[in-house]
Design an enzyme around this catalytic site. Structure first.
Site: not given
Length: 292
Positions: A42, A130, A158
């Site tokens: 992001t 992740y 994550k």
């Protein structure tokens, strides 16, 4: 409650460090964030330079590092590059690191273990793995995650796999922290035992996500479900197109630092922005008919 923070840019496309500090301060002080992840997906990390990544970590640490965790995204599809990025983030003051599974290469599971362990060996910082196979092309299998988690500095994962079967097995077989990386699954993962969230919609509703997590921890599932239901339009609305695009649009509507996007991402269309306003108002977001 952590948010995967956008990277504000100036109108000429250069990185806006003052804007990043302002946004980080807002998220921590106004929306009650416990931490921020910078230089992640992001944060448009794929289009940023190593120097920009380092400078952003230092700026955000300076702004909020005394009262919130600052986690630096350092994952690439090149283990040596990831190690260099990890050491730079450590030098810039990051409290922790996050590394995505290598993308494009599609390494075997043994390669994933070696990759994450090499990054964990490179610094003294805690590391979050992740797992987002829809972006990387390779999933971290449960047995692999068990092996990765044997490293003492691998402290959490994550989870953006979208596979609650795999989530449950991994939670049962490891003792690392667990963070939901797919906002629509925040409540289900919290009820399964996740430690929290690394969110995108946290940019606009982080305080309410934190309330939901606290309600789950207190055993008040009725309140947690009520908050989750209220947030459904936000979960859906922020991802009607690529999440960074609409996150920056939402922040701009609120008068918060955002700036343009770097190609190949493009600005939200007028139609997309109009739809976003309706979604955010339906979700009770402040500035769109929500709380002040």
């Amino acid at each position: 409650m952590l948010t995967a923070m956008i990277t504000p840019f100036h109108s000429d496309g250069s990185q806006d460090l003052d804007g990043a500090q302002e946004l980080a301060t807002y998220l921590v002080d106004e929306l009650q964030h416990d931490g921020l992840v910078v230089n992640g997906t992001t944060g448009e990390s794929a289009t940023k330079t190593d120097a920009e990544d380092r400078d952003l970590v230092a700026a955000v640490v300076e702004a909020v590092g005394d009262r919130a965790w600052v986690v630096a995204g350092v994952g690439t599809n090149d283990t040596a590059h990831s190690i260099t990025s990890a050491r730079a983030a450590e030098g810039a003051g990051a409290h922790g690191l996050m590394a995505v599974a290598p993308y494009y290469n599609r390494p075997p599971q043994t390669g994933l273990v070696a990759h994450f362990h090499a990054i964990a060996d490179a610094t003294e910082l805690p590391l979050l793995t992740y797992d987002i196979p829809k972006r990387t092309g390779v999933a971290i299998e449960t047995e692999t995650l068990v092996r990765i988690a044997e490293h003492p500095r691998v402290v959490a994962n994550k989870d953006a796999k979208g596979d609650l079967d795999a989530t449950q097995w991994a939670l049962a077989r490891t003792d690392i922290g667990w963070y939901c990386g797919d906002d629509i699954l925040n409540l289900p993962m919290l009820t399964l035992g996740a430690s929290g969230m690394i969110s995108v919609v946290g940019h606009v509703v982080g305080d309410r996500l934190k309330q939901m997590a606290q309600a789950v921890a207190a055993g008040d599932l009725a309140t947690a479900r009520a908050i989750n239901t209220e947030l459904l339009p936000v979960y859906t609305g922020m991802f009607r197109t690529q999440g960074v695009i609409l996150t920056k649009a939402a922040l701009r509507m609120q008068g918060l630092p955002s700036g343009p996007l770097r190609l190949p991402l493009v600005e939200a269309t007028e139609e997309q922005q109009d739809h976003l306003r309706v979604d955010l108002a339906a979700g009770g977001v402040r500035g769109f008919g929500g709380a002040a």
